[in-house]
Design a protein around this motif. Structure first.
Motif: not given
Lengths: 329, 329, 329, 329, 329, 329
Positions: C56-63, C72-76, C87-93, C142-146
């Motif tokens: 969009g007009d910004g940026f997204r990432g996976v950290f 070791m965890q992945l967060h949006s 950064i989201e406080h909860e890891r990606i599910r 970057f909210e739902t990951y399949y």
């Protein structure tokens, strides 16, 4: 010097075969080795590194029988002559001694059996939290075995009891180890008032150059003689193709066994026969039990060969003692 | 549930500094760390992993002072406030306890001090035949130390006594090891009737995933609380650049300390400050002593940083216990 | 030769800072590094080796956020300017993609994000039967990951997708590894018709003398240019105190990326700042994402420092390409 | 005993800074360390472990400049005061000495420079068939270098010449090694009639407990004194996070340098400053050159820090000799 | 339960020898072992770990023939009775399959042959960029072999195809490995639509305590039976003198072979004969092919012994299945 | 091309046995191997890897006799026919050569004997400061041996002299090693004006794929022929059960022996007989001496088998040379 004497009892029925003509080895092999094949009982892959004692008018023993899963187990056995053996098809199921909480059986190997005062003590390499340490049990009849506390923390192997109290205390030799195929090993002496709590640990023997350069560990129960405790032990040398196990002997002071009086610089027995050189672990001689006859000075040694079969060898006390003194490190 | 209480005595003079604003860590660092620089005494290369107790109206301690040969030594120290320390320039010279034969001094490190009944017991990693095991000594005054028998055979480290008998027996945690920079380590529990002979060994804690994946070892003397024994311990993770030591906590059953009630899955303290990340061994936090005040629930923790300096951190009993329960493995 | 051009889109909002006076490095650091501290979110021990894309007009990432268990965890995460991140406080599910059976989550680290055709693909080092391999997932928001099938058997790391099909096939770089801190590593090229089945594997780059002697692994998504695919990669040298990670660049043929056109013999970036030299793993620069602006040739590189924090560096396409050609192995 | 005297020449322009107040170290650091930053020349990643000699009314040196490929190179340098250095941007290109066949250049590191009779000899760790051994070259002007035969077979490092013939023979110290980050190392003495053929090798120093437990290697050219050859050397201790390099000193017999008269049990210098603790290889002090002034007994020591930068330290001959004698192993 | 049945075809000419009297082993050796000596063809050092199938009214095979350089090669062979073999003196020269680019031959070993639909597939451990992975080829006549793409990235061994599609896909077992004498190994299941691209990898079997503690790998092509796929496999135990290879069996679900129905806790065959214990690699039994006769339930197993010779063993399907179920892990 | 000729002297009494019918090996074993059993003298555990030369009208030799401590010793021996040997019961006691200081005897093994100009030179693997290097001694009569300087620094093995000066210099092949069971090894060439100082080292042979992949080392004294120096050498391959030693041959340029003219890609002799496969170190063939007869082209090779016994093999010069040329790497 007067000749060395065995301080134990007479054993007229001790297994025996004279040294063959032309042989001048101090320790000589039984001509019908191996005495126990690898598959004497249906479940076994190999039978070796086992313990034998005189019992009544015959013999009893505890045997390391690796099964066909290659899991290490302990089995009872009996024999009229010490050469032909019957081994129980089922492994020993230990009963917790009084006040000891039951534990799950893991594995057991390399047993030694020692009579002290009024009962037989069995020590072996026991699984404790999955790691090797020294297990202890008692039996009166080789049918029921009462498992006591493990003697030490992990990691330890080759726990060998003395056949009487020394200075009022039970006494044990052992070889602290690591968790795998330990590339080092020294023999230590420990004592206990109650066979539960152990302390006053002392270093007895380190490795030495040559056949015993990698590690050393006690073999049969120490033999009380007029010249000191006679300890047969294994020594290991590391070749580019792995460990080679040979056998030597040492004399320890009767009152202070931590003091080494003499110790063989050359080995007494070394893998040479095909059954010692070829098997699950090539090039292994591992002594684990001895019978003695005080009347004649005869000694019969039981040893595992190539981690596969059980063998016999013979020697005379006076010759071994003289050789050990004359060829001492 | 009622809040956790310390079962020990009051200690109004306990070193203390409140948590800074904005910090919500359960354990927080002293703002003037390190409290003991590496060269407080002329001979020292580094001073760390040391033991501290309340004594009279002040404090006494035993300090690991590696000298400029990098040999590991134990020194006595004293302090009025637990923060500023004077350390003896000469190392402790142990006197053999009655009935114990003198041994040559090799090295000593990572001491702990524990008061039991009527005297202070010092345990440390002691050279025994050149190998590490748990040395034991007593003192009444931190001037004369009587060295007793080593508690175990080699190879062992991090022997930590409980401050009272349990079930009538002395009790110790320890971490069996190998001879080098051991890449494994579990905490075991052992007991003794006489502080000489040890037995009834039990496994207490294994490593677990994450910061404590390689090994774990007990830190300060266990702290008796209404919720169980509180044990701060170190855990080690192996990166591609070596070991990283962090700190966690566990609660052990008061009567059967081998039973773990709860144990922190996250760490409580991890190398982050420059003095923890940079030094003779980068990235090390090693807790070794704790002071407690039953009146307030305050706990002051002493820890070694980067194997170079000595530091202080603080926490409150109720918060640590709650965190440990809520974040348990 | 005409100057190298970026074949991608314009990105006027690309993070940027001009090279400082006196600096003549091809790649220069952001003056306010690190841009993400180790504890940006409450649960994190460290945040590094992370993936960023324009969105969009910004940026997204996976950290990569290692938590305080050191798991070791992945967060949006999201950012307006690519420098300040939430950064989201909860890891990606992860949600299983259609037809994929759910698996238990083990760990995830070192993510890369790549837009292909109509969606974002996430690749990372994923736990598979407890071992590392390349996990694959898709997202639109970057909210739902399949989560799709793992791309390879164990053992693999650093799976990096190409941003478009090549010869009609999806394409990925990866670095087969062993189970631990792998002391070797080469970059391979693999292709797939369906993002599930992978084959026609080809060797692309081996280690080379110097800073990249131990192993090499792809970094950000390859950047399409008029001169070939520009791949920033990490190289590792083993000192007597462990691994040192630096960064170089390579140009791969646009149609046959297995063919290396040029590759930097010197590094482009090497640990030098305190935040790169000191941290959970000292001396690590690990590039993992890049933003590009086709209008200006600007490139913004995201890299992990000391396995602890996230940093930014900048360069210009034409300069990097020229340097790579002129200093090629 | 009369005070120790330097047997060399006067050097009024020796770099010097007095010991700061309150410091009672035998060897003290220059307050403006490091004197050479890692990037003094455009191509360099790090400049360290280098050789310096007085030359005319200034100084010349040969420097280890690892380039940005992390390849190890030797460069010439010059300085008016021994503190501020100009280093050639191009590496030394050796010319084969007469009768020596040209070889392909591999790498060169850790140089020493020694004036003997009529020319300067350069020794360094040279690539020979890809393995490390001792390279030898001569120069008169630090512009043209004539490369001679390698002194030894692989594997060797730290070849350090004596500044005059002893017993009519050239003499060299060296440290036989293996092919990697050798975990062992002793100093040997060898002699040669022609600087080509070497023999009569003798062991000089083994590692010893503490800071020098893993390996030892000679540093600067031995310094001739009334009390013997003064040799500064590096000693290495292995922590669980890698090697730590410190510096000590030894006195060798003037006529039979293989005989050690005294050797420091404590170190003289140990990584402590941030520039010694943090860098490409943390915790390294590596002494490689010394200047001496016979008039004052001043010694200036050049050492590499953290395998990254070049530093200076100072001491006085009489104090070093006294300390070495009084704190000898 | 009804007895297990083979789902394949009849093979009246299957090699066979009845169990000898007194033997009650489930799998018994051929009395004339080894059937192929190490030097059957002039160039060979050893012939072992080979593949055999019924073909026309006789048999064909692909043999691992290590030559006298000790390079691992694949040769075609033919036999009328499956016992006496003629082996081509020249190694197989693969022809690239259509669309496959030619590659340089490195080495090939441990082949398996599998008939699927209309042709024979050969899989083996193939050199790929110098590393081991699974090579694939087809043949109709054992004269011309068409080499396809390698199935996987390095590093892999023991790729074993299923003899029909499962769920519409080709299916293969394999054992990911490292680059040397891999000290670990598990069996995985992978599938492919086209024999080129492989995916949906699943773990099938891990090592287990005892004879299969170090690693496990599939042996002959899985045998389809009424009870599931019967897979003979090798298991490895590590003694202090190296690896010991034994053989067990497992039953996998017909439709979902990743599901293990039963798996032998004891081994079925273990090195015991001199030709299994003595050779280029002592103590190895490596099963690699099986013939079956649906009419009688007879199974003939080919195995390599001591990495030196080729041997035969026999068993009956119903007995193996019953034993596997009754002695399952 | 004319047939290869031996450039040495005639030796009508060379041990010899024709190749047996049906054998077409280039090198064939003596039918009565081993010629020396492991216990030929009372003190010996094994006799192998020994040196033999023609002397007067008979033969003399120096033998490696490991004693029953497994210490490696050198003994003199004599024989009338080169097959039946008498070996001295006492080990060689070296006398220091003029100007050489006496050293304490450590161990000696793997001797070679070489006649140059006017005397016999003995080289062997000698203990130097406890490490292996090349010892050198001279004798005129195989009764008195004068020990010279060691040729090299540690660590080295398999030092083999050329039988005449080359370019006016003495010349030696050797294999630099590490301190244990070295897992690598190349052959180097060195020269000396005086048999004391050695230099101008050159690489001659690296390991190569197959039977010689781990290391290579020279065997008997190089044999001068019309086609170059014929060098028999050992090559080692590492299996998962340890090292396997085989024998090959190489031709070196007569004037510049560092230049390899041809070198066998296949081995010439490989462990196959039970006495080569079973012993203290299984699977070892180690050639160490050769006798030649210029009149007939006959060569008799002495080799150690399984590090236990001494054996003989035979070949003809022209066949070996032709085979080496036709099967060269």
């Amino acid at each position: 010097m007067a000749s060395a004497r065995l301080l134990g009892t007479e054993l007229p029925g001790i297994p025996w075969e004279d040294r063959s003509d032309g042989c001048d080895d101090i320790v000589w092999r039984y001509s019908k080795n191996p005495i126990i094949p690898s598959d004497l009982i249906p479940s076994s892959n190999s039978i070796f590194n086992s313990a034998v004692v005189a019992y009544g008018d015959g013999f009893r023993g505890v045997f390391r029988c690796d099964d066909r899963r290659r899991m290490m187990q302990l089995h009872s056995g009996r024999s009229a002559d010490g050469v032909d053996w019957e081994i129980e098809h089922e492994r020993i199921r230990f009963v917790p001694a009084e006040g000891v909480e039951p534990t799950e059986w893991g594995y057991g190997y390399d047993p030694r059996v020692c009579f002290i005062e009024d009962r037989y003590y069995l020590t072996w390499c026991n699984s404790f939290a999955g790691w090797p340490t020294i297990g202890v049990a008692t039996t009166h009849d080789f049918e029921t075995y009462y498992q006591m506390e493990n003697a030490f923390l992990p990691f330890n192997r080759n726990g060998v009891l003395f056949p009487r109290r020394i200075g009022g205390m039970f006494a044990m030799l052992s070889r602290p180890s690591d968790r795998g195929h330990t590339p080092f090993g020294e023999i230590y002496y420990s004592e206990s008032p109650d066979m539960i709590h152990w302390g006053r640990h002392r270093l007895v023997m380190r490795p030495a150059a040559g056949w015993q350069a990698t590690k050393v560990g006690a073999g049969p129960i120490p033999i009380e003689t007029s010249e000191g405790w006679l300890v047969f032990y294994h020594g290991v040398l590391t070749s580019c193709n792995g460990f080679v196990y040979s056998m030597g002997a040492a004399l320890l002071d009767l009152d202070e066994p931590r003091r080494v009086i003499a110790r063989t610089e050359p080995y007494l027995l070394h893998p040479k026969e095909l059954y010692e050189r070829v098997g699950d672990v090539p090039n292994v001689i591992f002594p684990s039990a001895a019978l003695t006859d005080a009347a004649t000075g005869r000694i019969a040694l039981y040893y595992g060969a190539a981690d596969t079969v059980t063998c016999l060898a013979f020697c005379r006390l006076d010759e071994v003692v003289a050789f050990t003194r004359e060829n001492s490190l």
